[in-house]
Enzyme design. Structure first.
Site, PDB file in Angstrom:
ATOM      1  N   CYS A 298    -128.849   8.931 -30.879  1.00  0.00           N
ATOM      2  CA  CYS A 298    -127.971  10.060 -30.635  1.00  0.00           C
ATOM      3  C   CYS A 298    -128.248  10.667 -29.282  1.00  0.00           C
ATOM      4  O   CYS A 298    -129.113  10.212 -28.553  1.00  0.00           O
ATOM      5  CB  CYS A 298    -128.141  11.125 -31.711  1.00  0.00           C
ATOM      6  SG  CYS A 298    -129.753  11.908 -31.700  1.00  0.00           S
TER       7      CYS A 298
ATOM      8  N   CYS B  54    -131.490  15.332 -29.375  1.00  0.00           N
ATOM      9  CA  CYS B  54    -131.942  14.435 -30.436  1.00  0.00           C
ATOM     10  C   CYS B  54    -133.254  14.945 -31.014  1.00  0.00           C
ATOM     11  O   CYS B  54    -134.041  15.583 -30.329  1.00  0.00           O
ATOM     12  CB  CYS B  54    -132.177  13.046 -29.875  1.00  0.00           C
ATOM     13  SG  CYS B  54    -130.668  12.263 -29.346  1.00  0.00           S
TER      14      CYS B  54
ATOM     15  N   CYS C 292    -131.082  10.016 -35.749  1.00  0.00           N
ATOM     16  CA  CYS C 292    -130.057  10.813 -35.084  1.00  0.00           C
ATOM     17  C   CYS C 292    -130.065  12.171 -35.776  1.00  0.00           C
ATOM     18  O   CYS C 292    -130.938  12.438 -36.594  1.00  0.00           O
ATOM     19  CB  CYS C 292    -128.692  10.139 -35.069  1.00  0.00           C
ATOM     20  SG  CYS C 292    -127.898   9.962 -36.650  1.00  0.00           S
TER      21      CYS C 292
END
Length: 179
Positions: free
Chosen positions: A82, A89, A10
């Site tokens: 994410c 991302c 992430c």
């Protein structure tokens, strides 16, 4: 036989990827070497540590890592947790297969490439401490459910034969979840 390698990614490597790393290592660490990293690492969020501790998984020794620490390394699975309409991302070259949390209308663009949306970032939520902790728990539980589904649908080690236990839906070339 060497363990397969998994990298959770992430942006900040502070909450979602840390929780995913802890969950996956707890659930499947006998079969996988599990790591996490971010493109802009920050300190591990204390609420991530707290909500994981509530289910008996200690991530207090985790540290946020930069994707640069893994440059040049190969992973069997790169799993991005994410992403939303407001942030992008990171990408990491060196994965054999890439996964990201599915949107309700996700679709396959090409073999091994899926279009997805990520988990909400609980660290970015602005609320009371109690509200923040509840969101962390919600994201933790969503991660756990999704990771189990991902494992049984795509990641079961070849030495495992769960087809008798779970039916004929399991395996990397199957289109149905085995959950």
């Amino acid at each position: 036989m060497a363990k397969e390698r998994v990298l959770f990614m992430c942006i900040h490597n502070a909450a979602r990827s840390q929780m995913a790393e802890g969950l996956f290592r707890h659930l499947h660490g006998d079969d996988f070497d599990v790591y996490s990293a971010g493109s802009d690492p920050q300190k591990v969020d204390p609420l991530a540590i707290k909500c994981m501790g509530e289910i008996g998984i200690d991530i207090s020794g985790h540290r946020s890592k930069s994707l640069n620490e893994f440059e040049g390394q190969e992973f069997d699975y790169i799993i991005t947790v994410c992403g939303n309409p407001y942030n992008a991302c990171p990408f990491f070259a060196g994965g054999r297969k890439y996964f990201k949390h599915p949107a309700q209308n996700s679709r396959i663009l090409a073999p091994q490439t899926l279009v997805f949306e990520g988990f909400e970032d609980p660290s970015a939520f602005d609320g009371t401490d109690g509200e923040k902790l509840e969101l962390f728990k919600k994201i933790r539980d969503e991660l756990k459910e999704w990771l189990e589904d991902l494992y049984y649908s795509y990641m079961i080690p070849e030495r495992c034969n769960l087809s008798e236990e779970r039916g004929e839906c399991c395996g990397p070339n199957k289109e149905f979840s085995c959950k």
